[in-house]
Design a protein around this motif. Structure first.
Motif, short mmCIF file in Angstrom:
data_model
loop_
_atom_site.label_atom_id
_atom_site.label_comp_id
_atom_site.label_asym_id
_atom_site.label_seq_id
_atom_site.Cartn_x
_atom_site.Cartn_y
_atom_site.Cartn_z
N GLU A 1 0.78 -1.38 0.02
CA GLU A 1 0.06 -0.04 -0.16
C GLU A 1 0.76 1.40 -0.12
O GLU A 1 0.47 2.23 -0.62
CB GLU A 1 -0.98 -0.03 1.29
CG GLU A 1 -0.36 0.16 2.64
CD GLU A 1 0.15 -1.33 3.21
OE1 GLU A 1 0.42 -2.02 2.31
OE2 GLU A 1 0.58 -0.97 4.46
N VAL A 2 2.05 1.15 0.67
CA VAL A 2 2.98 2.25 0.60
C VAL A 2 3.73 2.53 -0.76
O VAL A 2 3.46 3.54 -1.17
CB VAL A 2 3.94 1.91 1.63
CG1 VAL A 2 4.94 3.36 1.68
CG2 VAL A 2 3.38 1.97 3.15
N ILE A 3 4.11 1.69 -1.28
CA ILE A 3 4.69 1.83 -2.50
C ILE A 3 3.71 2.44 -3.73
O ILE A 3 3.78 3.04 -4.53
CB ILE A 3 5.58 0.78 -3.16
CG1 ILE A 3 6.21 1.00 -4.40
CG2 ILE A 3 4.80 -0.53 -3.31
CD1 ILE A 3 7.88 1.25 -4.21
N ASN A 4 2.41 1.69 -3.43
CA ASN A 4 1.30 2.06 -4.31
C ASN A 4 0.74 3.33 -4.47
O ASN A 4 0.47 4.30 -5.25
CB ASN A 4 0.13 1.16 -4.44
CG ASN A 4 0.53 -0.30 -4.90
OD1 ASN A 4 1.59 -0.45 -5.73
ND2 ASN A 4 -0.38 -1.31 -4.75
N ALA A 5 0.77 4.01 -3.07
CA ALA A 5 0.36 5.21 -2.67
C ALA A 5 1.48 6.36 -3.29
O ALA A 5 1.13 7.34 -3.54
CB ALA A 5 0.14 5.33 -1.22
N TYR A 6 2.67 5.84 -2.93
CA TYR A 6 3.63 6.61 -3.38
C TYR A 6 3.86 6.87 -5.05
O TYR A 6 3.89 8.06 -5.56
CB TYR A 6 5.13 6.19 -3.21
CG TYR A 6 6.57 6.57 -3.76
CD1 TYR A 6 6.80 8.05 -3.31
CD2 TYR A 6 7.19 6.00 -4.64
CE1 TYR A 6 7.76 8.58 -3.88
CE2 TYR A 6 8.44 6.61 -5.23
CZ TYR A 6 8.60 7.80 -4.86
OH TYR A 6 9.70 8.42 -5.36
N ALA A 7 3.41 5.72 -5.74
CA ALA A 7 3.50 5.87 -7.24
C ALA A 7 2.20 6.67 -7.55
O ALA A 7 2.18 7.51 -8.64
CB ALA A 7 3.46 4.54 -7.80
N TYR A 8 1.06 6.55 -6.88
CA TYR A 8 -0.02 7.45 -7.09
C TYR A 8 0.14 8.61 -7.04
O TYR A 8 -0.20 9.64 -7.75
CB TYR A 8 -1.11 6.92 -6.16
CG TYR A 8 -2.52 7.53 -6.52
CD1 TYR A 8 -3.25 7.32 -7.37
CD2 TYR A 8 -2.70 8.76 -5.52
CE1 TYR A 8 -4.50 7.80 -7.59
CE2 TYR A 8 -4.00 9.53 -6.09
CZ TYR A 8 -4.77 8.84 -6.91
OH TYR A 8 -6.18 9.46 -7.00
N LYS A 9 0.98 9.04 -5.87
CA LYS A 9 1.33 10.49 -5.75
C LYS A 9 2.27 11.12 -6.70
O LYS A 9 1.84 12.23 -7.30
CB LYS A 9 2.07 10.61 -4.32
CG LYS A 9 1.95 11.98 -3.82
CD LYS A 9 2.80 11.79 -2.53
CE LYS A 9 2.33 11.17 -1.24
NZ LYS A 9 3.43 10.99 -0.32
N LEU A 10 3.20 10.28 -7.39
CA LEU A 10 4.07 10.82 -8.44
C LEU A 10 3.14 10.93 -9.80
O LEU A 10 3.41 11.76 -10.44
CB LEU A 10 5.27 9.94 -8.66
CG LEU A 10 5.94 9.82 -7.56
CD1 LEU A 10 7.30 8.39 -8.24
CD2 LEU A 10 6.94 10.97 -7.17
N TYR B 1 -0.50 10.92 -10.08
CA TYR B 1 -1.85 11.86 -10.14
C TYR B 1 -2.03 12.92 -9.03
O TYR B 1 -2.71 13.83 -9.49
CB TYR B 1 -2.95 10.89 -9.78
CG TYR B 1 -2.77 9.79 -10.93
CD1 TYR B 1 -3.24 10.01 -12.21
CD2 TYR B 1 -2.58 8.36 -10.51
CE1 TYR B 1 -2.93 8.79 -13.09
CE2 TYR B 1 -2.34 7.40 -11.42
CZ TYR B 1 -2.67 7.68 -12.79
OH TYR B 1 -2.63 6.54 -13.71
N VAL B 2 -1.25 13.20 -8.21
CA VAL B 2 -1.30 14.18 -7.21
C VAL B 2 -0.27 15.24 -7.64
O VAL B 2 -1.02 16.28 -7.92
CB VAL B 2 -0.88 13.74 -5.84
CG1 VAL B 2 -0.52 15.17 -4.93
CG2 VAL B 2 -1.60 12.77 -5.40
N LEU B 3 0.80 15.14 -8.43
CA LEU B 3 1.38 15.95 -9.20
C LEU B 3 0.59 16.42 -10.56
O LEU B 3 0.10 15.38 -11.00
CB LEU B 3 2.77 15.84 -9.59
CG LEU B 3 3.95 15.77 -8.43
CD1 LEU B 3 5.11 15.00 -9.08
CD2 LEU B 3 4.09 17.26 -8.24
N PRO B 4 0.56 17.55 -10.97
CA PRO B 4 0.09 17.76 -12.25
C PRO B 4 0.73 17.07 -13.45
O PRO B 4 2.08 16.87 -13.25
CB PRO B 4 -0.06 19.10 -12.49
CG PRO B 4 1.00 19.70 -11.54
CD PRO B 4 0.91 18.98 -10.46
N SER B 5 0.03 16.31 -14.29
CA SER B 5 1.05 15.72 -15.53
C SER B 5 1.80 16.54 -16.17
O SER B 5 2.82 15.99 -16.54
CB SER B 5 -0.20 15.03 -16.17
OG SER B 5 -0.82 15.82 -17.33
#
Lengths: 257, 268
Positions: B44-53, B55-59
């Protein structure tokens, strides 16, 4: 009781700039371990002349390690196996009986072989001509203490000025780079107050000339420092890189050259 | 403009460019390594980190960073290639006998390690970023189980507008990738070469911009050695742990992990 040794010498022989050179093998017996490397070559030349052959041509002058003329790669190392010495300061006691010694000239595109072990090192002179000078008042000499210079600065400039321009750095470098030579000259003059007026112009001109003469670039591996008979450190190259970056920056906003 | 030209043409100018782009890449590999190591904290941690990179940052920012890094690599390689060609030209006739006195092995083999690293970077981007290496297209259900899992935060699925947010299962992609022995071997070899490249490059970049002297050279060489080994071990431990079975795939994306379960019971 002095010891003597028998040696096999593989020496690069080349008639002139245009001819193709090759290695010749010579046997030399009863060489005193107290003789210098160049004296050993003198003995070889005498033997060759006695046999009706051409003597081996090599550069030499002061034979005490200050003129920077002697220039030969001995067993793959410029100026031979000893640290911080020129070929003329190398003695035969560092070799042993029965050893094969390979002697080659400096190898670099800007240093064409003139004859045997003699190469043309005038590209180094061109680098000096490009910026190795200061603006000095003509006429009577200035008082020695008219311009106080910190001891540390004077020592540093002196360390840089120890360069005798032999070209061993170029010979040792896998890229045939003249960075250690050029940097020693630049660091010497750029670190002293007398060298300030031309500082940026000097740095740019000497580097441009160095590149233009066909020397390679620096890969920061330190073979030059290890081969330098005057132990000029890599610090000088860092100094040159720094001064070059500053000179380019200065030149970008306000042309200096 | 002419001064810019002369800077780029000069050997020193190109070395400075190589040092500056090298610095960017040196910092990037450390960030990348620290990011990767989060796999040990759970899927869950690495997936959340990848999600942050992603989708949280503008593309546009993500692509900006990607292009910046690629430009840095391009400049680094361009400087290396042109300098190497110049260096070769400077000694047309080599020595019959040549001894290396003090240059380190890694400093003399920067081109070899660099070329293999370039091949690795191409493979790595195709493998895990574009996911287009034949047989390893991790998004296709036919190859592996579907890689989309719920985004998990603090042991619970993240909800948005009443729906669970789904994310790519980076954890399983890495595990599946490294379970192929030759892929793992190539990654370990490449990070080993990266270690060698860094042990010279890290210290060398300070020399190229003129920020080094004899004292600092010794210190920086030591720091470079440590940096290279830390990066090597930090990267290589993931394929090693996967092959050893320490890291396991988690098709739930971390929802079913023990830690998630504990937090879940606590929150209830």
């Amino acid at each position: 009781m002095e010891k003597t040794m028998n040696l096999t010498l593989r020496v690069w022989r080349q008639k002139n700039r245009l001819s193709v050179g090759q290695f010749e093998t010579y046997q030399l017996s009863d060489v005193s371990e107290d003789s210098s490397f160049l004296e050993m070559l003198d003995i070889l030349s005498e033997q060759l002349v006695a046999d009706g052959h051409e003597p081996v041509a090599f550069d030499h002058d002061c034979r005490e390690g200050i003129c920077g003329m002697c220039s030969m790669t001995i067993n793959g190392q410029p100026h031979g196996p000893e640290n911080g010495t020129t070929a003329c300061q190398l003695h035969m006691r560092h070799f042993h009986d029965g050893q094969t010694i390979t002697i080659e000239p400096w190898r670099a595109k800007p240093f064409p072989v003139i004859k045997d072990l003699v190469v043309d090192r005038s590209p180094l002179d061109k680098i000096i001509q490009a910026g190795g000078f200061i603006t000095a008042r003509a006429g009577s000499a200035v008082d020695a203490n008219a311009m106080p210079i910190a001891k540390q600065t004077a020592d540093y400039a002196m360390d840089a000025a120890a360069c005798i321009g032999c070209g061993a750095c170029v010979a040792a470098c896998p890229n045939a780079s003249a960075m250690l030579f050029t940097s020693a000259k630049v660091a010497h003059m750029n670190s002293l107050p007398q060298g300030q007026p031309e500082k940026h112009r000097r740095t740019l001109a000497m580097v441009t000339t160095m590149d233009g003469e066909g020397f390679g670039g620096c890969t920061n591996i330190g073979e030059c420092e290890a081969s330098c008979p005057k132990n000029i450190p890599l610090d000088m190259i860092a100094h040159l890189n720094r001064d070059y970056a500053l000179a380019q920056l200065k030149n970008f906003f306000e042309p200096v050259a | 403009m002419s001064s810019l030209c002369s800077f780029v043409q000069s050997t020193i100018g190109r070395k400075i460019l190589m040092a500056l782009t090298g610095l960017v890449l040196v910092l990037f590999v450390m960030g990348h390594m620290l990011g990767n190591l989060q796999i040990f904290l759970g899927a869950e941690v690495i997936n959340a980190y990848a999600y942050k990179l992603h989708y949280v940052l503008p593309s546009s920012a993500l692509w900006g960073i990607r292009i910046f890094l690629l430009v840095c690599i391009a400049i680094h390689i361009w400087a290396a290639v042109t300098l190497t060609l110049d260096n070769r030209k400077a000694r047309p006739q080599g020595y019959q006998e040549k001894k290396t006195i003090q240059a380190s092995y890694s400093s003399r083999t920067m081109r070899m390690s660099g070329i293999i690293l370039l091949a690795f970077i191409v493979f790595h981007i195709a493998h895990f970023t574009a996911r287009s290496v034949p047989g390893m297209q991790y998004e296709e259900a036919g190859v592996l189980t579907p890689m989309e899992v719920p985004l998990v935060k603090h042991g619970e699925a993240v909800m948005k507008n009443g729906h669970g947010v789904m994310t790519f299962n980076v954890n399983d992609m890495m595990i599946a990738g490294f379970q192929v022995w030759w892929v793992s071997a190539f990654y370990i070899l490449a990070t080993g070469l990266l270690c060698m490249h860094l042990t010279h490059g890290f210290s060398s970049m300070f020399q190229s911009v003129g920020l080094r002297n004899t004292l600092w050279r010794k210190r920086l060489d030591r720091v470079a050695l440590v940096y290279g080994w830390v990066v090597f071990l930090g990267f290589a431990i993931i394929p090693l742990a996967t092959l050893a079975g320490v890291l396991k795939s988690d098709p739930t994306g971390g929802l079913a992990t023990e830690s998630a379960a504990i937090i879940e019971t606590h929150s209830k």
